[in-house]
Every structure is written in structure tokens, then in C-alpha cells.
Design an enzyme around this catalytic site. Structure first.
Site, PDB file in Angstrom:
ATOM      1  N   CYS A 130     -18.146  24.141  23.316  1.00  0.00           N
ATOM      2  CA  CYS A 130     -17.335  25.590  23.638  1.00  0.00           C
ATOM      3  C   CYS A 130     -16.741  25.391  25.068  1.00  0.00           C
ATOM      4  CB  CYS A 130     -18.542  26.624  23.904  1.00  0.00           C
ATOM      5  SG  CYS A 130     -20.165  25.779  24.439  1.00  0.00           S
ATOM      6  N   HIS A 242     -18.755  31.469  29.655  1.00  0.00           N
ATOM      7  CA  HIS A 242     -18.537  30.212  30.297  1.00  0.00           C
ATOM      8  C   HIS A 242     -17.338  30.241  31.356  1.00  0.00           C
ATOM      9  CE1 HIS A 242     -21.495  28.419  27.888  1.00  0.00           C
ATOM     10  NE2 HIS A 242     -20.891  27.524  27.277  1.00  0.00           N
TER      11      HIS A 242
HETATM   12  N1  LIG Z   1     -23.744  29.040  21.382  1.00  0.00           N
HETATM   13  C1  LIG Z   1     -22.433  28.507  21.532  1.00  0.00           C
HETATM   14  O1  LIG Z   1     -21.775  29.042  22.636  1.00  0.00           O
HETATM   15  C2  LIG Z   1     -21.895  27.208  20.846  1.00  0.00           C
HETATM   16  C3  LIG Z   1     -20.783  26.763  21.171  1.00  0.00           C
HETATM   17  C4  LIG Z   1     -20.128  25.686  20.017  1.00  0.00           C
HETATM   18  C5  LIG Z   1     -20.753  25.286  19.395  1.00  0.00           C
HETATM   19  N2  LIG Z   1     -22.283  25.688  19.168  1.00  0.00           N
HETATM   20  C6  LIG Z   1     -22.960  24.992  18.103  1.00  0.00           C
HETATM   21  O2  LIG Z   1     -23.348  26.027  17.044  1.00  0.00           O
HETATM   22  C7  LIG Z   1     -24.569  25.530  16.439  1.00  0.00           C
HETATM   23  C8  LIG Z   1     -25.543  26.850  16.376  1.00  0.00           C
HETATM   24  O3  LIG Z   1     -25.615  27.364  17.903  1.00  0.00           O
HETATM   25  P1  LIG Z   1     -26.452  28.681  17.974  1.00  0.00           P
HETATM   26  O4  LIG Z   1     -26.127  28.766  19.593  1.00  0.00           O
HETATM   27  O5  LIG Z   1     -25.933  29.958  17.037  1.00  0.00           O
HETATM   28  O6  LIG Z   1     -27.884  28.468  17.818  1.00  0.00           O
HETATM   29  P2  LIG Z   1     -29.261  29.124  17.527  1.00  0.00           P
HETATM   30  O7  LIG Z   1     -28.944  30.856  17.941  1.00  0.00           O
HETATM   31  O8  LIG Z   1     -30.592  28.388  17.865  1.00  0.00           O
HETATM   32  O9  LIG Z   1     -29.062  29.544  16.151  1.00  0.00           O
HETATM   33  C9  LIG Z   1     -29.392  28.445  15.229  1.00  0.00           C
HETATM   34  C10 LIG Z   1     -29.113  28.809  13.620  1.00  0.00           C
HETATM   35  O10 LIG Z   1     -29.259  27.781  12.800  1.00  0.00           O
HETATM   36  C11 LIG Z   1     -30.345  27.988  11.810  1.00  0.00           C
HETATM   37  N3  LIG Z   1     -30.839  26.976  11.406  1.00  0.00           N
HETATM   38  C12 LIG Z   1     -31.991  26.185  12.263  1.00  0.00           C
HETATM   39  N4  LIG Z   1     -32.439  25.532  11.467  1.00  0.00           N
HETATM   40  C13 LIG Z   1     -31.989  25.544  10.093  1.00  0.00           C
HETATM   41  C14 LIG Z   1     -32.311  24.841   8.868  1.00  0.00           C
HETATM   42  N5  LIG Z   1     -33.011  23.617   8.683  1.00  0.00           N
HETATM   43  N6  LIG Z   1     -31.500  25.184   7.703  1.00  0.00           N
HETATM   44  C15 LIG Z   1     -30.792  26.242   7.779  1.00  0.00           C
HETATM   45  N7  LIG Z   1     -30.652  26.887   8.958  1.00  0.00           N
HETATM   46  C16 LIG Z   1     -31.122  26.457   9.990  1.00  0.00           C
HETATM   47  C17 LIG Z   1     -31.114  29.266  12.609  1.00  0.00           C
HETATM   48  O11 LIG Z   1     -31.894  29.821  11.487  1.00  0.00           O
HETATM   49  P3  LIG Z   1     -33.373  30.621  11.840  1.00  0.00           P
HETATM   50  O12 LIG Z   1     -33.080  31.887  12.478  1.00  0.00           O
HETATM   51  O13 LIG Z   1     -33.946  30.861  10.394  1.00  0.00           O
HETATM   52  O14 LIG Z   1     -34.072  29.617  12.466  1.00  0.00           O
HETATM   53  C18 LIG Z   1     -30.108  29.936  13.172  1.00  0.00           C
HETATM   54  O15 LIG Z   1     -29.389  30.846  12.346  1.00  0.00           O
HETATM   55  C19 LIG Z   1     -25.230  24.483  17.247  1.00  0.00           C
HETATM   56  O16 LIG Z   1     -24.713  23.214  16.515  1.00  0.00           O
HETATM   57  C20 LIG Z   1     -24.215  24.544  18.473  1.00  0.00           C
HETATM   58  O17 LIG Z   1     -24.564  23.347  19.433  1.00  0.00           O
HETATM   59  C21 LIG Z   1     -22.835  26.567  19.750  1.00  0.00           C
END
Ligand SMILES: NC(=O)c1ccc[n+]([C@@H]2O[C@H](COP(=O)([O-])OP(=O)(O)OC[C@H]3O[C@@H](n4cnc5c(N)ncnc54)[C@H](OP(=O)(O)O)[C@@H]3O)[C@@H](O)[C@H]2O)c1
Length: 344
Positions: A130, A242
């Protein structure tokens, strides 16, 4: 014929935003599937004015999926992206799992849209970190004009960048401060409420963190391998948005006025830079917006050809969900993918 889109991680911060943006932008989707872990199976999420039932990733058949927007973390992506790609869906992944793979394009459409053409080697395209995404949107037009030699950046990253549990931790800690309850830290190594933490992701041998390394390496891959970049990445008690204090050294002269004019015309950038009280953007104002906001543009008299600026964006949108959907739109607009024939 529309596309079938699967959103993996649909219950997470980024996934929810993806569903919202797909609906907002009238993405040409005939069908959208919301997938997450088994824990969320059967729960509901919102897609425009509709409700989608969440399905478990592990039981899902991807055979007729055209585009998979993946945001379920690095470990899930490492295991599942190649399997989904082998079924003929293009995976656009938000984790860091594939970003530095030479056979996987790392794309910010305003900066290196042409790179998407390389997706076919693995059927995977990576979305940057991000902090990198908003930074390169601001750097690219300035680099084109005056050639960037070196960037020094300090980030002020919101807790939503660490997932939904991290947002809950800031909320509960803040509440605990007022109710005099015990403060519990699980996601962060120190208390985040009313504090700042100069540590994001794991420490590396040279003392920098992986988040700082990612900013350096990803900027090189997306923009120019010759650019030197050093970062200090800091978590701040902000829910979404950010911010970055950026100092740039150029090869050629460029004034603050020229930079302002260039950035005003640049795709994805919005300049708000009045040299008066409140004449700049803060992360709070960037929430729900698509732009990368640039403020505080000024010359740095301590170096030759230096500029300083302040860059703010909604990390869940340009830093993740929006960028991924812009990549999918680029694939479609350039006719690089076609919707599969669906079973009747
Ligand atoms: N947040 C940001 O600003 C940002 C920016 C760039 C990249 N990212 C990347 O995007 C990804 C997600 O980030 P987030 O912030 O959305 O995280 P988050 O809010 O913690 O959400 C994680 C998601 O992944 C799912 N998940 C976890 N384990 C799983 C599995 N074994 N099988 C299928 N689904 C699974 C979760 O489902 P459940 O609800 O069922 O657990 C939830 O839907 C990460 O790799 C992060 O590094 C995030």
C-alpha cells in the site's frame, strides 16, 4: 458477455473494499463470488445493493472464473494462486507473495500499465504494498520530468494496513485508556493507542524492516531500478489512510511550482497545496477517495535539485482494492483476457 469474478478474502478489510469498488465502478461482472476461510462460510457480505453468501475457498470450483481478486495474505496466496491460475483465471494478488517474482508483473496502472501484458507466464499479477502504490503514483510524473536519483521517505501508516484485527486492537485499546481497563496488545508489538510504532513487518539483518525493504524493491521494479530509496515505516493510531513525508533528489533542476503543475495534470494525483492553515490533506480526508493527494510541495535548499512533499491516500483503495480492480480493467480494456464460456 460479462466476467465471473471471485474475491478471495471477501470478509477482510481489502476484500470488502473490493466488493464495494466493483459495484461502484460498474465493473463488467456477470457474477461475483465472495470467498473466505471456512470460518466465514455462510456469512453474508454486501455487494452494491445485493448480499452475497460467503463460500469457503477450499471447496470452491474455479473452472469458470475469469478473474480472481486475491487478498487473503501471503501464505494463502502462495498455496492457492497457482492452483487458481492453473484453472485459467487471472489472479490479481494483494499479498507480497509474488511481487518480486520475475515472471509476475507488479503493476500500478498510472505508472506501468504496459507491464500487465506479461501476466500470461504465470497467470498472476501482483499488486504492490500500500505504501509503495501511492508513492509511485506521485513519483512517476516527477521522474519523467527531472529524473529521480534518490528518495528518502518516512511513512505514517494506518492500522487498517495490518488487517481488520489491527483496527479492532486500536479501537479496544483506545477505549481501555478511557475506561482504565488493561491494555492488551496482540497484533502490534507495543501499544498503538495514543502512540506510534517505528516497526512494520519483520526485522531484516541490516536493521531495516521488510516493509521498508518492500518499498525500496517495489519502487525499483515498478518505476526504475536506478532509483535509490530509503524508508522508515511507522504505524500510527489512524484507522484508514496512509501518509508519507517524501524527500526527493533529482538529476535535473525542478522547481516546486513546476512540480505542482506536473502533479496537477498527472493521472491519479490530486494536488491540494495552499500554504495556509488547513491547506493540505490529512489521512482522515482521504478515506473513501480514489486519489493520491499531494500537499506541502516545496524546494529543499539543503541539496541540489531537491523537493519535499506530503503524500496521502486511502490505503484500502489505491493501496490495495482500487489498484487491483484498475489492473483488471486494464486487462479488459486492452483485450488481454476474454470471458470464458459459462456452463448453461
Ligand atoms: N490493508 C491494506 O492496506 C493492504 C494493502 C495492500 C495489501 N494488503 C494485503 O491484502 C491481504 C489482505 O489484507 P486485509 O487487510 O484485507 O486482511 P484482513 O482484514 O485480516 O482479512 C483477511 C481475509 O483473508 C481471509 N482468509 C484468511 N485465511 C484464509 C484462508 N485460509 N482461506 C481463505 N481465506 C482466508 C479472511 O477470511 P476470514 O474472515 O474467514 O478469516 C479475510 O477475508 C494481505 O495479504 C495484506 O498484506 C493489504
Amino acid at each position: 458477455m460479462g466476467y465471473k469474478v471471485a474475491v478471495v478474502g471477501a470478509t477482510g478489510n481489502v476484500g470488502r473494499e473490493m466488493l464495494g469498488i466493483l459495484a461502484e465502478r460498474n465493473f463488467p461482472a456477470e457474477e461475483v463470488a465472495a470467498l473466505a476461510s471456512r470460518r466465514s462460510q455462510g456469512t453474508e457480505c454486501t455487494f452494491g445493493d445485493r448480499t452475497l453468501k460467503v463460500k469457503a475457498l477450499e471447496h470452491y470450483d474455479f473452472s469458470d472464473v475469469d478473474i480472481c481478486l486475491m487478498s487473503a495474505g501471503g501464505a494463502v496466496s502462495k498455496e492457492w494462486s497457482p492452483r487458481i491460475a492453473a484453472k485459467g483465471a487471472v489472479v490479481i494478488d494483494n499479498s507480497s507473495a509474488w511481487r518480486m517474482d520475475p515472471d509476475v508483473p507488479l503493476v500500478v496502472p498510472e505508472v506501468n500499465a504496459d507491464a500487465v501484458a506479461g501476466f500470461a507466464k504465470k497467470n498472476i499479477i501482483a499488486n504492490p504494498n500500500c505504501s509503495t502504490a501511492q508513492l509511485v503514483v506521485a513519483l512517476k510524473p516527477l521522474h519523467d520530468r527531472a529524473k529521480i536519483k534518490r528518495v528518502v521517505v518516512a511513512t505514517y501508516q494506518s492500522v487498517s494496513g495490518a488487517g481488520k484485527d489491527a483496527m479492532d486492537e486500536l479501537f479496544s485499546q483506545t477505549k481501555a485508556v478511557f475506561t482504565l481497563d488493561e491494555i492488551q496488545s496482540k497484533k502490534f508489538s507495543k501499544r498503538i493507542a495514543f502512540n506510534v510504532i517505528p516497526h512494520i513487518d519483520a526485522f531484516m539483518e541490516d536493521g531495516s524492516t521488510r516493509e521498508e525493504w518492500k518499498m525500496m524493491m517495489e519502487t525499483k521494479k515498478i518505476l526504475d531500478p536506478k532509483i535509490k530509496l530509503t524508508a522508515t515505516c511507522v504505524r500510527v493510531p489512524v484507522f484508514v489512510g496512509h501518509s508519507e513525508a517524501v524527500n526527493i533528489e533529482f538529476e535535473n533542476p525542478i522547481t516546486a511550482d513546476e512540480a505542482r503543475e506536473i502533479l496537477r495534470a498527472a493521472p491519479g494525483c490530486l494536488v491540494i497545496d495552499k500554504r495556509e492553515d488547513g491547506g493540505y490533506v490529512t489521512p482522515y480526508e482521504s478515506v473513501g477517495e480514489d486519489a493520491t493527494y499531494i500537499s506541502r510541495i516545496r524546494e529543499d535548499a539543503t541539496i541540489e535539485n531537491g523537493l519535499s512533499l506530503w503524500v496521502v491516500s486511502d490505503n484500502l483503495r489505491k493501496g490495495a482494492a482500487l489498484n487491483a480492480i484498475q489492473i483488471a480493467e486494464t486487462l479488459i480494456n486492452r483485450k488481454l483476457i476474454q470471458a470464458k464460456k459459462k456452463a448453461a
